[in-house]
Design an enzyme around this catalytic site. Sequence first.
Site, PDB file in Angstrom:
ATOM      1  N   ASN A 161      20.775   7.073  -3.916  1.00  0.00           N
ATOM      2  CA  ASN A 161      19.555   6.289  -3.693  1.00  0.00           C
ATOM      3  C   ASN A 161      19.459   6.016  -2.205  1.00  0.00           C
ATOM      4  OD1 ASN A 161      18.670   2.797  -4.236  1.00  0.00           O
ATOM      5  ND2 ASN A 161      17.359   4.498  -3.722  1.00  0.00           N
ATOM      6  N   TYR A 194       8.681  -5.951  -3.546  1.00  0.00           N
ATOM      7  CA  TYR A 194       8.061  -5.097  -4.558  1.00  0.00           C
ATOM      8  C   TYR A 194       9.034  -4.334  -5.438  1.00  0.00           C
ATOM      9  CZ  TYR A 194       5.892  -0.836  -6.415  1.00  0.00           C
ATOM     10  OH  TYR A 194       5.498   0.178  -7.240  1.00  0.00           O
TER      11      TYR A 194
HETATM   12  P1  AMP Z   1      -2.397   1.283  -2.219  1.00  0.00           P
HETATM   13  O1  AMP Z   1      -3.377   1.483  -3.302  1.00  0.00           O
HETATM   14  O2  AMP Z   1      -1.991   2.605  -1.586  1.00  0.00           O
HETATM   15  O3  AMP Z   1      -2.765   0.278  -1.193  1.00  0.00           O
HETATM   16  O4  AMP Z   1      -1.036   0.779  -2.911  1.00  0.00           O
HETATM   17  C1  AMP Z   1      -0.785  -0.563  -3.066  1.00  0.00           C
HETATM   18  C2  AMP Z   1      -0.230  -0.799  -4.446  1.00  0.00           C
HETATM   19  O5  AMP Z   1       0.857   0.072  -4.705  1.00  0.00           O
HETATM   20  C3  AMP Z   1       0.280  -2.218  -4.584  1.00  0.00           C
HETATM   21  O6  AMP Z   1      -0.321  -2.747  -5.748  1.00  0.00           O
HETATM   22  C4  AMP Z   1       1.768  -2.105  -4.742  1.00  0.00           C
HETATM   23  O7  AMP Z   1       2.215  -2.896  -5.819  1.00  0.00           O
HETATM   24  C5  AMP Z   1       2.032  -0.647  -5.014  1.00  0.00           C
HETATM   25  N1  AMP Z   1       3.087  -0.096  -4.145  1.00  0.00           N
HETATM   26  C6  AMP Z   1       3.466  -0.487  -2.928  1.00  0.00           C
HETATM   27  N2  AMP Z   1       4.454   0.280  -2.438  1.00  0.00           N
HETATM   28  C7  AMP Z   1       4.712   1.200  -3.377  1.00  0.00           C
HETATM   29  C8  AMP Z   1       5.633   2.289  -3.491  1.00  0.00           C
HETATM   30  N3  AMP Z   1       6.456   2.575  -2.506  1.00  0.00           N
HETATM   31  N4  AMP Z   1       5.624   3.004  -4.624  1.00  0.00           N
HETATM   32  C9  AMP Z   1       4.773   2.721  -5.612  1.00  0.00           C
HETATM   33  N5  AMP Z   1       3.873   1.728  -5.573  1.00  0.00           N
HETATM   34  C10 AMP Z   1       3.834   0.967  -4.475  1.00  0.00           C
END
Ligand code: AMP
Length: 495
Positions: free
Chosen positions: A124, A269
């Site tokens: 990881n 997160y």
């Molecule tokens: P976005 O739509 O690209 O602004 O993504 C934001 C959303 O994705 C938020 O609701 C976060 O909870 C989630 N998020 C943030 N970082 C990650 C990540 N690395 N992988 C998956 N989901 C993410």
Amino acid sequence: MSQPLRELPPPAPGEDDKPHEECGVFGVWNVTDAAAVTALGLHALQHRGQEASGIVSFDGAHFHAHKGLGLVADNFGSAKIIAGLPGRSAIGHNRYATTGETALRNVQPLYADFAFGGFAVGHNGNLTNALSLRRMLVRRGCIFQSTTDSEVFIHLIAISLYATVSDRLIDALRQVNGAYSLVALSNSALMGVRDPLGVRPLILGRLPGADGGAGWVLASETCALDIVGASFVRDIEPGEVVTIDDSGVHSIRPFARRVPRFCIFEYVYFARPDSVVEGEGVYAARKRIGAELAAESPAPADVVVPVPDSGVPAAMGFAEAARIPFELGIIRNHYVGRTFIEPTDQIRHLGVRLKHSANRAVLEGRRVVLVDDSIVRGTTSRKIVEMVRAAGAAEVHMRVSSPPTTHSCFYGIDTPERGKLLAATHDVAEMAALIGADSLAFISIDGLYRALGRNARDASVPAFCDACFTWDYPIPLTDSAENEAALASQLLGHG
Ligand code: AMP
């Protein structure tokens, strides 16, 4: 005479070797039904990787492996598969990678037969000098089987001149840069390693042993201990290598001690809310972050609505601190994967619609504060704000429980390249306009540190890796044009 550098073959179509992986790892030693226990552990760690999973077991004479694309339950839900993985020790891995890297050959644990016996490893994190090492290893005749950065561990161990497995592993670790929490399995031991800064988590737990003695567990998070009824023993420390065999747990510290820099985004997160990470309950930490956000950036509203699921604890903390009712104004359909799994921007838009729906009864005529944990590309927020307005909200104020994500992660969280990060190219007012919110505010980095029980971020010794918010990359970004560009712009003080 210097040899021309042999370049890596270009990635096959649909494949790239960009180090974009988030993962969960798990391992057991001297436990009855090791593979079944590992499958359960991986199931609890599913949030850390949903693209593929694998288990390697050892029955005292032979290693057995099974890997597959998709969810743990799909790969390991059958008694027949588990029966094909006999033994009292096993390691497992969940993988979460961007599109193109889904090839089965990249699925971990990686396994190799060495002169000293079999060796399997699950990783990881991300190595920041994997490409440079890979070039060196290819020049020396190593034949790579995958495009994952983790494979360099296998080859470095193979060419090491040390005699024992753990000395060879340590020799390999001394050559890699980056973030890594590893579980490894040899004929004689289960091993666990955390990089010198301890960027990714790894814990030690205990289960009743198959022979009446002690059984041991290594896992990314405590939620994986809870599912199998294991007790928490301790965190593996940054820079620590533990070797677990029938004589117990042996600890080695092959690196000079450094100030740890645990990933702050695990609290924001990534980790599961019921996990205790580095001694801190993630759920309570997220509530405190929400309360701090409310203190820093209050919003005139009638109702606090989380963007589920990841925004829920922070929204609860916000609502409690602001004394505004908390309501489930958005309902999430749990049968769709996370938005990030969808490969293209168009499909990601579609994913958001598939995933969330507005609860009109809560939203109509109300001034709403939406709380989410992060804005990455801005896709989710824009869709959600639009949906909440369409359901009749009078005002929509967005509050985010992390600072603006301005920089990509090179240490194991899947973030898009900088150009796609909304906050890299827009200020907060522009972002508010783009997502269509009446107001938008992010928690400050000092507020985030305060909520996590640290005083304001002290630039000389920050307690966390917070590079995605602050640009302060604590491990050299040795590889890749993108890394170099990121560094260059950092050195120039802009970008
Ligand atoms: P976005 O739509 O690209 O602004 O993504 C934001 C959303 O994705 C938020 O609701 C976060 O909870 C989630 N998020 C943030 N970082 C990650 C990540 N690395 N992988 C998956 N989901 C993410």
